[in-house]
Write a protein that holds these residues in place. Structure first.
Motif, PDB file in Angstrom:
ATOM      1  N   GLN A 106     -10.313  21.360 -21.335  1.00 11.14           N
ATOM      2  CA  GLN A 106      -9.833  21.768 -19.920  1.00 11.14           C
ATOM      3  C   GLN A 106     -10.409  23.207 -19.471  1.00 11.14           C
ATOM      4  OE1 GLN A 106      -8.460  19.801 -17.869  1.00 11.14           O
ATOM      5  NE2 GLN A 106      -9.195  21.372 -16.406  1.00 11.14           N
ATOM      6  N   GLU A 109      -7.352  19.340 -26.342  1.00 10.49           N
ATOM      7  CA  GLU A 109      -7.503  18.869 -24.898  1.00 10.49           C
ATOM      8  C   GLU A 109      -7.459  20.365 -24.245  1.00 10.49           C
ATOM      9  OE1 GLU A 109      -7.767  15.809 -23.590  1.00 10.49           O
ATOM     10  OE2 GLU A 109      -7.613  15.163 -25.555  1.00 10.49           O
ATOM     11  N   GLU A 110      -6.734  21.349 -24.814  1.00 10.09           N
ATOM     12  CA  GLU A 110      -6.939  22.541 -23.973  1.00 10.09           C
ATOM     13  C   GLU A 110      -8.034  23.240 -24.040  1.00 10.09           C
ATOM     14  OE1 GLU A 110      -7.012  26.881 -24.066  1.00 10.09           O
ATOM     15  OE2 GLU A 110      -6.672  25.820 -26.159  1.00 10.09           O
ATOM     16  N   GLU A 160      -2.980  18.225 -28.494  1.00 10.85           N
ATOM     17  CA  GLU A 160      -2.954  19.260 -27.238  1.00 10.85           C
ATOM     18  C   GLU A 160      -4.176  20.447 -27.269  1.00 10.85           C
ATOM     19  OE1 GLU A 160       0.974  20.389 -26.534  1.00 10.85           O
ATOM     20  OE2 GLU A 160       1.663  18.253 -26.175  1.00 10.85           O
ATOM     21  N   ARG A 197     -15.984  15.101 -31.626  1.00 18.14           N
ATOM     22  CA  ARG A 197     -15.320  15.961 -30.808  1.00 18.14           C
ATOM     23  C   ARG A 197     -16.556  15.932 -29.769  1.00 18.14           C
ATOM     24  NH1 ARG A 197     -12.459  16.552 -34.904  1.00 18.14           N
ATOM     25  NH2 ARG A 197     -10.483  17.743 -34.772  1.00 18.14           N
ATOM     26  N   LYS A 222     -16.524  13.230 -27.322  1.00 20.84           N
ATOM     27  CA  LYS A 222     -15.363  13.464 -26.359  1.00 20.84           C
ATOM     28  C   LYS A 222     -15.840  14.285 -25.371  1.00 20.84           C
ATOM     29  CE  LYS A 222     -10.109  14.311 -26.412  1.00 20.84           C
ATOM     30  NZ  LYS A 222      -9.818  12.793 -26.033  1.00 20.84           N
ATOM     31  N   CYS A 223     -16.101  15.581 -25.858  1.00 23.38           N
ATOM     32  CA  CYS A 223     -16.439  16.647 -24.718  1.00 23.38           C
ATOM     33  C   CYS A 223     -17.623  15.985 -23.541  1.00 23.38           C
ATOM     34  CB  CYS A 223     -17.004  17.716 -25.398  1.00 23.38           C
ATOM     35  SG  CYS A 223     -15.916  18.574 -26.320  1.00 23.38           S
TER      36      CYS A 223
END
Length: 823
Positions: A332, A328-329, A325, A381, A384-385
């Motif tokens: 976002q 993910e935060e 999380e 990472r 993913k980004c």
């Protein structure tokens, strides 16, 4: 006498339209008290509060993260050097002092949920509190300053708001405070005098109790009325920047998850923006936030290049990975930031932007995934980004911190950073000549000379040589920025910085003027050109050293016939045994120190002799040879100049440490001899076979002259090399339909009458922008314009003419093409 031959008919490639930009990071108190001209230091009263994850030790001298990184804290005042040099007196609440009044932090009854503390004050009659700002509150006679505070008084309290210096009141007003809960109070001062070191006072004549939730004192007159300091923005504008990389830098990563930069914390009313401690030793209130960066980009017509945290804290400071999380935060948060910039006014974050006074979208064509990150954790990472953002915003170009394309990951641009010596930059003028033209574009995101003549004209010459090399390759290098950008004169943590300021004035280091000249004349195409010039040699000096695996056995070491022993045990220790000496492995303290320096842990390095300035001489030694054991000898083993910045201010390194002793390295292993310049990661001579007699001592010798180095084994010359060199002059040429632009750097100590040969006719009169001076010239707060560029109107240009380039100079010639008339 050099020559430049120009062929404007041979267009190599278009110029990169966004090549020259700027990079802002909040370092050296560049934000609050600087570009964001807040005058009250610790306006939110939170400076003495460490991050939630951290502990303090030694009576708040240092903070320590859960991962073990240490930094000076000093109860929120930052570096000990700042306290010492600024003569800062202790106060329990940094920058706030009291007389006949008691101050304390209230951690419960705060202005809002984003604030960590309020300031509770109990005044005795004639009591006061005052703020000393960033080494004083600046005032300029006749100018207006806006103050506001959120205050709470359960019983009516009357206070005076004053600007004072030496107990003389310059201006002020009386305010009655009352009402339930926090109320906002505003007042506008007009300064009666000019000074940089006044103080802001809240005085209560009759006594009483008061609680402050947030305060601010700012000049009314700011750049375009957008809240930024005018003289600093004007200096940025004069550089002709085409993009702004923000908000960092290492502050993007943070040193704990809570200190990582987040878009959500940098928008909205400033009193609702959480403050946080930066890794550059102080707390920011984030008044200079995301919206303000975007507004600055619009004001100066720059492309925003937004750097965001990809779920990692700073890898140089004991990195912590964000997972699940938390990751993910962070992603976002970035998606929301992009929507804030480019989303329509009806979108969720576009509405917030509109409420901030900008209903129309900003630009956002570049984002950078992380800062100075690398390795498998970063690559995971990064992908993913990249994937998530690319799907939603396909027009954005992505910048990676490392060459992730080598791992078959998608990337548009790779960010490369260079901090080194003058000679390194001059020697690497061809660095990008052989880069893959089918690979990603290159962003030289950070570039500076930070050893030796930092901030001086000679440093600007080395950097400018490297910029010439970039311009010759701007089909590959498409973005570049110097770092760092701004420096509060009284709070430097890193040096050099492009623009330096105090409370009243600002000035630029010579490098600023080199970037201003080169970035101010761009042209449309890079054209073919060729230089013919002399060479300069890297300055070298120092004694021999032994390096390589522990356990090396030697005897009969001599420099110019005189016996030498290990004087500086950089890594490892020397011990005598009968007629020989043995170098043992490094101790734990040496290993720990070298790890901080990013140096290999498995080698010894001891310097023989103490003549650090030796340039010429002969070294002789006998070393015991064994099968499979490498033998290493260092040539010119002196210390390179120290950096001002220390990664760990709480544990300064030794004067001789593995990070600053960088000899040329002669190594013999498995029957092969190599001679390397590890500063540039290049061989000095071709590798050759060599035969040692195993199980006994072999003779090794080298001679050096300052320009040549000769290496001998058992009295046989096996390798010979020159000291690294670089061109005395370098140029690049671009043109437009009407103009030929010749950019020249003469890094030599003598003027150069340069013959310029063109394949087109030009008018006799031309403009020359010139930066020159003495080698070690620099600007200071007392002499802010000793070194700066000048513009001259000259005559004598033609298809073949001579231009007189001063010693140590950057020159930009603007030649007007003659129009060809058809008869």
């Amino acid at each position: 006498m050099s020559t430049i031959t120009v062929k404007t008919a041979e267009k190599r490639f278009p110029t990169a339209k966004n090549l020259y930009g700027i990079f802002f990071e909040d370092i050296n108190r560049a934000g609050d008290g600087g570009l964001y001209p807040e005058m009250l230091r610790n306006r939110s009263f939170e400076d003495s509060i460490p991050p939630v994850e951290c502990e303090t030790e030694q009576e708040d001298y240092a903070i320590i993260t859960p991962a073990g990184w240490r930094d000076e804290f000093n109860h929120g005042e930052g570096l000990s050097r700042w306290i010492r040099e600024n003569k800062t007196e202790y106060t329990p609440i940094p920058a706030w002092y009291s007389e006949n009044a008691e101050m304390k932090l209230d951690r419960e009854d705060t202005l809002n949920e984003k604030r960590c503390a309020a300031l509770a004050i109990s005044f005795l009659p004639q009591g006061c509190i005052y703020n000393t700002g960033f080494t004083g509150i600046p005032q300029k006679a006749g100018e207006k300053y806006h103050f506001y505070m959120f205050a709470k008084a359960e019983e009516p309290v009357k206070v005076d708001l004053l600007i004072e210096k030496d107990n003389e009141i310059w201006c002020g007003t009386e305010i009655n405070l009352c009402g339930k809960g926090y109320q906002r109070y505003d007042y506008e001062f007009t300064a009666g005098k000019t000074a940089g070191n006044a103080k802001f006072v809240i005085r209560c004549q009759k006594g009483g109790k008061l609680k402050l939730g947030f305060t601010s004192l700012m000049p009314v007159d700011t750049y375009n009325s957008h809240g930024l300091r005018k003289d600093l923005v004007e200096k940025l504008k004069n550089m002709h920047p085409t993009f702004l990389r923000f908000p960092g830098g290492c502050i993007v990563e943070g040193f704990t998850p809570s200190t990582a930069m987040r878009f959500h914390n940098t928008i909205g009313p400033v009193w609702e923006r959480p403050s946080h401690l930066l890794m550059w030793h102080y707390r920011t209130t984030n008044g200079l936030g995301y919206h303000e960066y975007l507004q600055l980009c619009e004001d100066l017509d720059m492309e925003p290049l937004y750097v965001f945290n990809c779920g990692m804290t700073c890898q140089a400071r004991n990195s912590v990975l964000m997972e699940g999380e938390d990751l993910e935060e962070m992603i976002q948060d970035t998606l929301d930031a992009i929507e804030y910039a480019v989303g329509p006014a009806g979108s969720r974050w576009g509405k917030v932007r509109a409420l901030m006074g900008h209903p129309q979208p900003f630009k956002m064509n570049y984002v950078e995934i992380g800062n100075e990150n690398w390795g498998p954790d970063y690559e995971e990472r990064y992908l993913k980004c990249y994937s998530i953002i690319k799907e939603r915003y396909p027009f954005i170009k992505f910048v990676a911190n490392s060459h992730v394309e080598e791992k078959e990951l998608p990337v548009d641009i790779v960010d490369e950073h260079f901090y080194n010596s003058v000679e390194y930059f001059a020697e690497n003028i061809h660095f990008y000549d052989n880069y893959d033209r089918k690979g990603p574009e290159i962003f030289v995101g950070e570039l500076a000379v930070l050893r030796g003549p930092v901030g001086q004209l000679y440093a600007a010459m080395g950097e400018a040589m490297f910029l010439i090399g970039m311009e010759r390759n701007q089909d590959v290098v498409t973005l570049a920025s110097y770092a760092p950008l701004l420096d509060n004169y009284h709070y430097y943590a890193w040096y050099p910085n492009l623009i330096i300021f105090d409370n009243l004035q600002s000035y630029c280091i010579p490098t600023y003027y080199a970037w201003k000249l080169l970035g101010g004349s761009r042209g449309n195409h890079v054209v073919a050109s060729k230089d013919t010039t002399g060479v300069l040699y890297r300055p070298v000096s120092g004694m021999p050293s032994l390096l390589g695996p522990a356990g090396v056995r030697y005897r009969k070491a001599a420099w110019d016939g005189k016996t030498v022993r290990a004087v500086h045990e950089v890594m490892g220790h020397e011990a005598a045994s009968e007629e020989e000496f043995i170098i043992s492995e490094p101790d734990e303290e040496q290993k720990a120190e070298s790890a901080k320096m990013g140096v290999k842990l498995d080698e010894v390095l001891v310097v023989l002799g103490d003549n650090e300035t030796a340039v010429k001489g002969t070294f002789e030694i006998e070393i015991f040879a064994e099968e499979g054991r490498e033998i290493g000898i260092g040539v010119y083993s002196s210390r390179i100049p120290k950096e001002v910045y220390m990664n760990d201010e709480t544990h300064p390194p030794r004067e001789w440490n593995a990070g600053i002793v960088r000899p040329f390295q002669w190594r013999i292993k498995d029957g092969r001899s190599t001679f390397m310049d590890y500063q540039n990661s290049v061989p000095l001579a071709a590798e050759v076979p060599v035969k040692l007699i195993m199980g006994t001592y072999n003779k090794f010798r080298y001679t050096v002259t300052g320009r040549e180095m000769s290496l001998y084994v058992n009295d046989e010359l096996i390798q010979k090399a020159e000291v690294p060199q670089f061109p005395a002059m370098a140029s690049v040429v671009c043109d437009t339909e009407d103009e030929v632009i010749v950019k020249i750097v003469n890094i030599a100590p003598e003027p150069d009458d340069i013959t310029i040969n063109l394949d087109c006719e030009v008018q006799s009169n031309y403009l020359a922008g010139i930066l020159t001076g003495e080698k070690h010239d620099e600007n200071t707060i007392e002499h802010p314009e000793k070194v700066q560029d000048i513009e001259l109107r000259l005559l004598g240009a033609s298809s073949h003419f001579i231009y007189h380039a001063p010693a140590y100079s950057v020159n930009v010639l603007q030649l007007k093409k003659k129009k060809i008339t058809k008869g």
